[in-house]
Every structure is written in C-alpha cells, then in structure tokens.
Motif scaffolding. Structure first.
Motif, PDB file in Angstrom:
ATOM      1  N   ASN A  34       7.980   7.129  -8.691  1.00  0.00           N
ATOM      2  CA  ASN A  34       7.762   7.397  -7.261  1.00  0.00           C
ATOM      3  C   ASN A  34       6.377   6.979  -6.790  1.00  0.00           C
ATOM      4  O   ASN A  34       6.202   6.553  -5.654  1.00  0.00           O
ATOM      5  N   ASP A  35       5.370   7.102  -7.649  1.00  0.00           N
ATOM      6  CA  ASP A  35       4.000   6.806  -7.232  1.00  0.00           C
ATOM      7  C   ASP A  35       3.601   5.339  -7.439  1.00  0.00           C
ATOM      8  O   ASP A  35       2.451   4.976  -7.250  1.00  0.00           O
ATOM      9  N   HIS A  36       4.561   4.486  -7.805  1.00  0.00           N
ATOM     10  CA  HIS A  36       4.291   3.049  -7.958  1.00  0.00           C
ATOM     11  C   HIS A  36       3.929   2.475  -6.587  1.00  0.00           C
ATOM     12  O   HIS A  36       4.685   2.587  -5.636  1.00  0.00           O
ATOM     13  N   ILE A  37       2.757   1.866  -6.485  1.00  0.00           N
ATOM     14  CA  ILE A  37       2.271   1.338  -5.203  1.00  0.00           C
ATOM     15  C   ILE A  37       2.664  -0.130  -5.054  1.00  0.00           C
ATOM     16  O   ILE A  37       2.473  -0.934  -5.973  1.00  0.00           O
ATOM     17  N   ILE A  38       3.184  -0.472  -3.877  1.00  0.00           N
ATOM     18  CA  ILE A  38       3.555  -1.855  -3.560  1.00  0.00           C
ATOM     19  C   ILE A  38       2.269  -2.635  -3.299  1.00  0.00           C
ATOM     20  O   ILE A  38       1.442  -2.217  -2.491  1.00  0.00           O
ATOM     21  N   LYS A  39       2.135  -3.764  -3.989  1.00  0.00           N
ATOM     22  CA  LYS A  39       0.940  -4.597  -3.842  1.00  0.00           C
ATOM     23  C   LYS A  39       1.286  -5.901  -3.139  1.00  0.00           C
ATOM     24  O   LYS A  39       2.457  -6.264  -3.041  1.00  0.00           O
ATOM     25  N   GLY A  46       0.801  -1.229   0.000  1.00  0.00           N
ATOM     26  CA  GLY A  46       0.000   0.000   0.000  1.00  0.00           C
ATOM     27  C   GLY A  46       0.828   1.270   0.000  1.00  0.00           C
ATOM     28  O   GLY A  46       0.302   2.357  -0.193  1.00  0.00           O
ATOM     29  N   LYS A  47       2.124   1.140   0.209  1.00  0.00           N
ATOM     30  CA  LYS A  47       3.012   2.313   0.212  1.00  0.00           C
ATOM     31  C   LYS A  47       3.538   2.544  -1.205  1.00  0.00           C
ATOM     32  O   LYS A  47       3.630   1.630  -1.998  1.00  0.00           O
ATOM     33  N   SER A  48       3.901   3.784  -1.485  1.00  0.00           N
ATOM     34  CA  SER A  48       4.494   4.094  -2.782  1.00  0.00           C
ATOM     35  C   SER A  48       5.981   3.767  -2.738  1.00  0.00           C
ATOM     36  O   SER A  48       6.579   3.674  -1.665  1.00  0.00           O
ATOM     37  N   PHE A  49       6.581   3.622  -3.922  1.00  0.00           N
ATOM     38  CA  PHE A  49       8.020   3.361  -3.964  1.00  0.00           C
ATOM     39  C   PHE A  49       8.780   4.505  -3.296  1.00  0.00           C
ATOM     40  O   PHE A  49       9.759   4.283  -2.602  1.00  0.00           O
ATOM     41  N   TYR A  50       8.300   5.723  -3.480  1.00  0.00           N
ATOM     42  CA  TYR A  50       8.932   6.877  -2.842  1.00  0.00           C
ATOM     43  C   TYR A  50       8.934   6.724  -1.318  1.00  0.00           C
ATOM     44  O   TYR A  50       9.929   7.007  -0.660  1.00  0.00           O
TER      45      TYR A  50
END
Length: 147
Positions: free
Chosen positions: A90-95, A59-63
C-alpha cells in the motif's frame, strides 16, 4: 529461444506454453471457478491488461491510486527500470516514469478521476498465514504436450 534473443532481445520473452497450460489445467481442476476468472482476464472478450503512465499520480501511494480509476482496476506497477510489481504494498510510491498496470475493458475506456473520494485510514495488506501443506496426488488423463 535463440531466435527471439536475436530478433527481439528487449521486446519479447519466451514462454513455454505447454508447461503453463498443464499447470493451469491442474489448478482449474483443483479450484472450481478459476477457469472463469482466467478466461475473463486472458480471453479476447471482456477486460484486458494495460500499462500506462499517469503523471498526475506521481508521488501518490499505491493505496491512494486504487480509487483513482472509475472504469479500471489498478493491480500493479512497472517501474521506469522495467521491474514489475503485482499487488505492491500500500505504501509503494508512484515515481516519474512508472506505468500503472490496470485491468480495463479497453485502453481508451478509462481515465484518472479527480480524486474526490475519502480515504479512511491506510491499512496494511493482511499477513499470509502459512499452513502446513499436504502432498496431493492428482491423475490428469489425456494431457499431451503437443495439444
């Protein structure tokens, strides 16, 4: 290549080493200091690459995760489908099921920290300015494919 397809179809990938080595040697000749960086990243001493799943980062972004490891540097993501992103947006969300690719000293030398840091505004990755490329001619003496 056919042997690898039979023995390890989903586990191994065939790499043509002489092509890669030749290209790396030329790049190192063109860019002083690159050989030291490659040795640090790919050698058996120093830091190495590791993939690991961290459920607490879902749920966190790569940034947001770039500062979540005190002793490792996150550099990419391997999705649950097997797709690999090196230096994702940066806005890529960890799933769920995603693995974080980090550069660390050892696979047990790093942990996720508690996140007690301040983010001072998300910034976009700078745009790459493409310049006109000129033709380069390099004579590389002594290279043999069977080295």
């Amino acid at each position: 290549q056919e042997l690898f397809a039979l023995v390890a179809p989903d586990f191994a990938e065939v790499v043509v080493t002489h092509d890669i080595i030749g290209r790396l040697m030329l790049q190192c000749a063109r860019c002083p200091g690159l050989a030291c960086v490659l040795e640090e990243m790919m050698g058996f001493e120093g830091s190495e690459f590791y993939f690991e799943e961290w459920p607490e980062l879902v749920g966190k972004s790569f940034y947001e995760i770039t500062c979540r490891f005190d002793d490792a540097v996150p550099i990419g993501i391997k999705t649950s489908t097997g797709e690999v992103f090196i230096n994702p947006e940066n806005d890529h969300i960890i799933k769920e099921g995603d693995k974080i690719l980090v550069l660390a000293e050892d696979n047990d030398s790093y942990e996720v920290n508690d996140g007690s840091y301040k983010i001072h505004g998300i910034k976009k990755v700078p745009e790459i300015v493409e310049t006109e490329q000129t033709v380069e001619k390099i004579m590389f003496c002594g290279w043999r494919r069977d080295m």
